[in-house]
Write an enzyme that holds these catalytic residues in place. Structure first.
Site, PDB file in Angstrom:
ATOM      1  N   HIS A   1       0.835  -1.214   0.000  1.00 39.08           N
ATOM      2  CA  HIS A   1       0.000   0.000   0.000  1.00 39.08           C
ATOM      3  C   HIS A   1       0.866   1.260   0.000  1.00 39.08           C
ATOM      4  O   HIS A   1       1.509   1.580   1.001  1.00 39.08           O
ATOM      5  CB  HIS A   1      -0.909  -0.015   1.242  1.00 39.08           C
ATOM      6  CG  HIS A   1      -1.842   1.147   1.345  1.00 39.08           C
ATOM      7  ND1 HIS A   1      -3.136   1.109   0.899  1.00 39.08           N
ATOM      8  CD2 HIS A   1      -1.664   2.398   1.832  1.00 39.08           C
ATOM      9  CE1 HIS A   1      -3.726   2.278   1.121  1.00 39.08           C
ATOM     10  NE2 HIS A   1      -2.844   3.084   1.692  1.00 39.08           N
TER      11      HIS A   1
ATOM     12  N   GLU B   1      -8.428   4.736  -7.803  1.00 34.12           N
ATOM     13  CA  GLU B   1      -9.200   5.107  -6.610  1.00 34.12           C
ATOM     14  C   GLU B   1     -10.563   5.724  -6.955  1.00 34.12           C
ATOM     15  O   GLU B   1     -10.643   6.656  -7.748  1.00 34.12           O
ATOM     16  CB  GLU B   1      -8.394   6.107  -5.786  1.00 34.12           C
ATOM     17  CG  GLU B   1      -9.054   6.512  -4.483  1.00 34.12           C
ATOM     18  CD  GLU B   1      -8.171   7.461  -3.673  1.00 34.12           C
ATOM     19  OE1 GLU B   1      -7.665   7.043  -2.627  1.00 34.12           O
ATOM     20  OE2 GLU B   1      -7.978   8.615  -4.107  1.00 34.12           O
TER      21      GLU B   1
ATOM     22  N   SER C   1     -18.246  11.694  -1.918  1.00 27.43           N
ATOM     23  CA  SER C   1     -19.475  11.276  -1.235  1.00 27.43           C
ATOM     24  C   SER C   1     -20.672  12.177  -1.555  1.00 27.43           C
ATOM     25  O   SER C   1     -21.765  11.949  -1.055  1.00 27.43           O
ATOM     26  CB  SER C   1     -19.230  11.265   0.282  1.00 27.43           C
ATOM     27  OG  SER C   1     -18.892  12.564   0.720  1.00 27.43           O
TER      28      SER C   1
ATOM     29  N   HIS D   1     -11.819   4.537  -1.671  1.00 28.32           N
ATOM     30  CA  HIS D   1     -10.958   5.257  -0.723  1.00 28.32           C
ATOM     31  C   HIS D   1     -11.241   4.872   0.725  1.00 28.32           C
ATOM     32  O   HIS D   1     -10.333   4.465   1.443  1.00 28.32           O
ATOM     33  CB  HIS D   1     -11.034   6.778  -0.918  1.00 28.32           C
ATOM     34  CG  HIS D   1     -10.212   7.489   0.116  1.00 28.32           C
ATOM     35  ND1 HIS D   1     -10.762   8.117   1.208  1.00 28.32           N
ATOM     36  CD2 HIS D   1      -8.886   7.601   0.276  1.00 28.32           C
ATOM     37  CE1 HIS D   1      -9.788   8.609   1.964  1.00 28.32           C
ATOM     38  NE2 HIS D   1      -8.644   8.317   1.421  1.00 28.32           N
TER      39      HIS D   1
ATOM     40  N   GLU E   1      -9.304   3.905  10.278  1.00 22.56           N
ATOM     41  CA  GLU E   1      -7.940   4.410  10.438  1.00 22.56           C
ATOM     42  C   GLU E   1      -7.775   5.293  11.682  1.00 22.56           C
ATOM     43  O   GLU E   1      -6.656   5.449  12.182  1.00 22.56           O
ATOM     44  CB  GLU E   1      -7.586   5.203   9.162  1.00 22.56           C
ATOM     45  CG  GLU E   1      -6.189   5.737   9.135  1.00 22.56           C
ATOM     46  CD  GLU E   1      -5.846   6.457   7.852  1.00 22.56           C
ATOM     47  OE1 GLU E   1      -6.742   6.610   6.979  1.00 22.56           O
ATOM     48  OE2 GLU E   1      -4.695   6.873   7.704  1.00 22.56           O
TER      49      GLU E   1
ATOM     50  N   ASP F   1       2.414   3.101   3.100  1.00 28.05           N
ATOM     51  CA  ASP F   1       1.554   4.235   2.777  1.00 28.05           C
ATOM     52  C   ASP F   1       2.388   5.205   1.932  1.00 28.05           C
ATOM     53  O   ASP F   1       3.473   4.844   1.478  1.00 28.05           O
ATOM     54  CB  ASP F   1       0.991   4.892   4.050  1.00 28.05           C
ATOM     55  CG  ASP F   1      -0.505   5.222   3.909  1.00 28.05           C
ATOM     56  OD1 ASP F   1      -0.967   5.328   2.763  1.00 28.05           O
ATOM     57  OD2 ASP F   1      -1.190   5.367   4.926  1.00 28.05           O
TER      58      ASP F   1
HETATM   59  O1  MCF Z   1      -3.481   6.275   3.886  1.00 34.05           O
HETATM   60  C1  MCF Z   1      -3.271   7.641   4.054  1.00 34.05           C
HETATM   61  C2  MCF Z   1      -4.262   8.148   5.063  1.00 34.05           C
HETATM   62  N1  MCF Z   1      -5.633   7.791   4.761  1.00 34.05           N
HETATM   63  C3  MCF Z   1      -6.268   8.137   3.606  1.00 34.05           C
HETATM   64  N2  MCF Z   1      -5.795   8.558   2.485  1.00 34.05           N
HETATM   65  C4  MCF Z   1      -4.537   8.766   2.086  1.00 34.05           C
HETATM   66  C5  MCF Z   1      -3.365   8.394   2.753  1.00 34.05           C
HETATM   67  N3  MCF Z   1      -2.310   8.852   2.090  1.00 34.05           N
HETATM   68  C6  MCF Z   1      -2.769   9.457   1.011  1.00 34.05           C
HETATM   69  N4  MCF Z   1      -4.112   9.409   0.968  1.00 34.05           N
HETATM   70  C7  MCF Z   1      -4.888  10.032  -0.113  1.00 34.05           C
HETATM   71  C8  MCF Z   1      -6.072   9.294  -0.621  1.00 34.05           C
HETATM   72  O2  MCF Z   1      -5.763   8.345  -1.566  1.00 34.05           O
HETATM   73  O3  MCF Z   1      -5.395  11.234   0.354  1.00 34.05           O
HETATM   74  C9  MCF Z   1      -6.364  11.677  -0.544  1.00 34.05           C
HETATM   75  C10 MCF Z   1      -6.955  10.404  -1.168  1.00 34.05           C
HETATM   76  O4  MCF Z   1      -6.904  10.508  -2.528  1.00 34.05           O
HETATM   77  C11 MCF Z   1      -7.286  12.635   0.090  1.00 34.05           C
HETATM   78  S1  MCF Z   1      -8.510  12.042   1.155  1.00 34.05           S
HETATM   79  C12 MCF Z   1      -7.723  11.653   2.660  1.00 34.05           C
HETATM   80 FE    FE Z   2      -3.177   5.083   2.299  1.00 34.35          FE
END
Ligand code: MCF
Ligand code: FE
Length: 416
Positions: free
Chosen positions: A71, A151, A155, A189, A219, A317
């Protein structure tokens, strides 16, 4: 008989199969072309195939499967100092603020450099979450195996048709470049950020086309409170940005939509309760653990003791929530964080999650050195001898950041 012309013959002081059965082979050897032909001790293989030349990986050498970073978000590769850490909502607000700038700075060159660093540190496969396909050129040309998660996010009810159309265009674009080491897949997402209609439609495509699916799940405390009670620190964000005052789904209802997805994973899960973890297990889904990200965004840690019989994978991440995409760094940090487990037992769990576990999460025939598996193999050396297999994995985790040799689907890769 084997066709020696197509094969590579390697041996090392230790070979790790990363299969629970026969995990360690002292003086181990492997024969491979695109796939693994045979694995055993050097003596066994020399007896079976005596006429060939075997190449030694060096004093104190290790051979093992290439690492799987299940991931990452490459489009956030430009972040170093721009985002706020310590609380998920603070981080999210900083992402909203800096997102355009960060994405613009994450040029093809920046992403290529990160991929190259990953190769040098033993990663042969990634699960890349792509928000905009801005990372696609890099993901197509890298020798690393990429499961490319397009992705779905959004919403707002009045935007849902547009969002779905955009998503389909991204997936189509990715599909046009599908090849052996670039495999399109789908990311939802999270339960809080994707409209139920979009989830349903996108999962329908995943089922029809047999695509792997991944989602962020549970999370932060804020996410849990919002999903269950439409309360807590997410409230203001949803009111201000989306004019929404109620969560559109409950955690279990979200999970139950993923039935019949074969290669399924949920990332983080640090706030998942017993029923949610049970549901994940019954879905035969994997949990992707991103310990550095959890430390930075929500200051929490996944309880590994609650995950019996659920496949565990590991991810860094993105650089939006980490300082490194080197999976050996992540393993080492996880090793120091999970103080409840004996070091040598934890070491095995983590190396399994970074190989076999990751391959299962992404639906790939990799992660184990065993006949017929894809020949994704790394070798590196320890700074001194390690006689006892009980201590070997801890030594590897403590002392490895780079590898000497990398083979992906049988081909030797020289990092550029
Ligand atoms: O995993 C981490 C934290 N949780 C969620 N989203 C993300 C993370 N790192 C990047 N993202 C991205 C996600 O793919 O952040 C964007 C999305 O496109 C904005 S929404 C949190
Ligand atoms: Fe992530």
């Amino acid at each position: 008989m084997i066709n020696a012309k197509d094969c590579t013959f390697l041996y090392a002081d230790w070979l790790l199969t990363c299969d629970e059965k026969k995990f360690f082979i002292k003086d181990g050897a492997v024969i491979f072309n695109k796939n693994i032909v045979d694995v055993g001790t050097l003596a066994e293989l020399k007896k079976k195939y005596p006429e060939y030349e075997y190449k030694y990986c060096g004093k104190n050498s290790i051979l093992m499967p290439g690492l799987v970073n299940s991931h990452i978000h490459l489009e956030f590769s430009a972040n170093k100092t721009q985002l706020k850490y310590g609380n998920f909502m603070d981080w999210l607000n900083s992402v909203v603020q800096k997102r355009e700038d960060l994405i613009e700075k994450a040029t093809e060159k920046v992403i290529d450099e990160e991929l190259n660093k990953m190769l040098q540190s033993g990663t042969t496969t990634i699960g890349a979450i792509s928000s905009h396909n801005f990372d696609m050129t890099s993901c197509i040309k890298t020798p690393i195996n990429v499961v490319y998660f397009n992705e779905a996010i959004g919403s707002k009810a009045d935007m849902v048709d547009t969002l779905f159309t955009d998503f389909k265009a991204k997936l189509k674009n990715a599909n046009e470049h599908k090849k052996d080491n670039f495999i399109p897949a789908i990311a939802i997402h999270s339960p809080y950020s994707v409209h139920p209609f979009l989830i349903r439609e996108v999962l329908q495509i995943a089922k029809e086309k047999h695509l792997a699916v991944s989602a962020h799940f549970q999370e932060s405390k804020g996410e849990n409170e919002w999903l269950n009670y439409s309360k807590g620190e997410f409230t203001l964000f949803f009111k201000n940005f989306l004019n929404q005052n109620k969560s559109l789904t409950k955690p279990l209802d979200f999970l139950n939509q993923f039935k019949d997805i074969k290669n399924l994973s949920f990332t983080h899960c640090v706030e998942a309760n017993k029923d949610e973890l049970e549901t994940i297990k019954n879905l035969d889904a994997s949990i992707i653990h991103c310990p550095n990200s959890n430390r930075l965004l929500s200051n929490t840690i996944l309880n590994l003791e609650h995950l019996e019989n659920t496949n565990l994978a590991l991810g860094t991440d993105g650089l939006s929530s980490n300082n490194s995409l080197n999976l050996f760094d992540e393993i080492r940090n996880a090793f120091f964080m999970h103080t409840e487990i004996h070091p040598n037992i934890l070491a095995k769990k983590l190396l399994l999650s970074a190989t076999k576990g990751g391959a299962k999460a992404l639906g790939l025939n990799k992660g184990i050195l065993k006949k017929d598996k894809d020949a994704d193999i790394i070798s590196f050396t320890l700074p001194d001898t390690c006689e006892n297999e009980d201590d070997l994995l801890t030594a590897i985790i403590l002392h490895t950041t780079k590898v000497n040799q990398t083979y992906i689907q049988g081909k030797q890769i020289e990092p550029s």
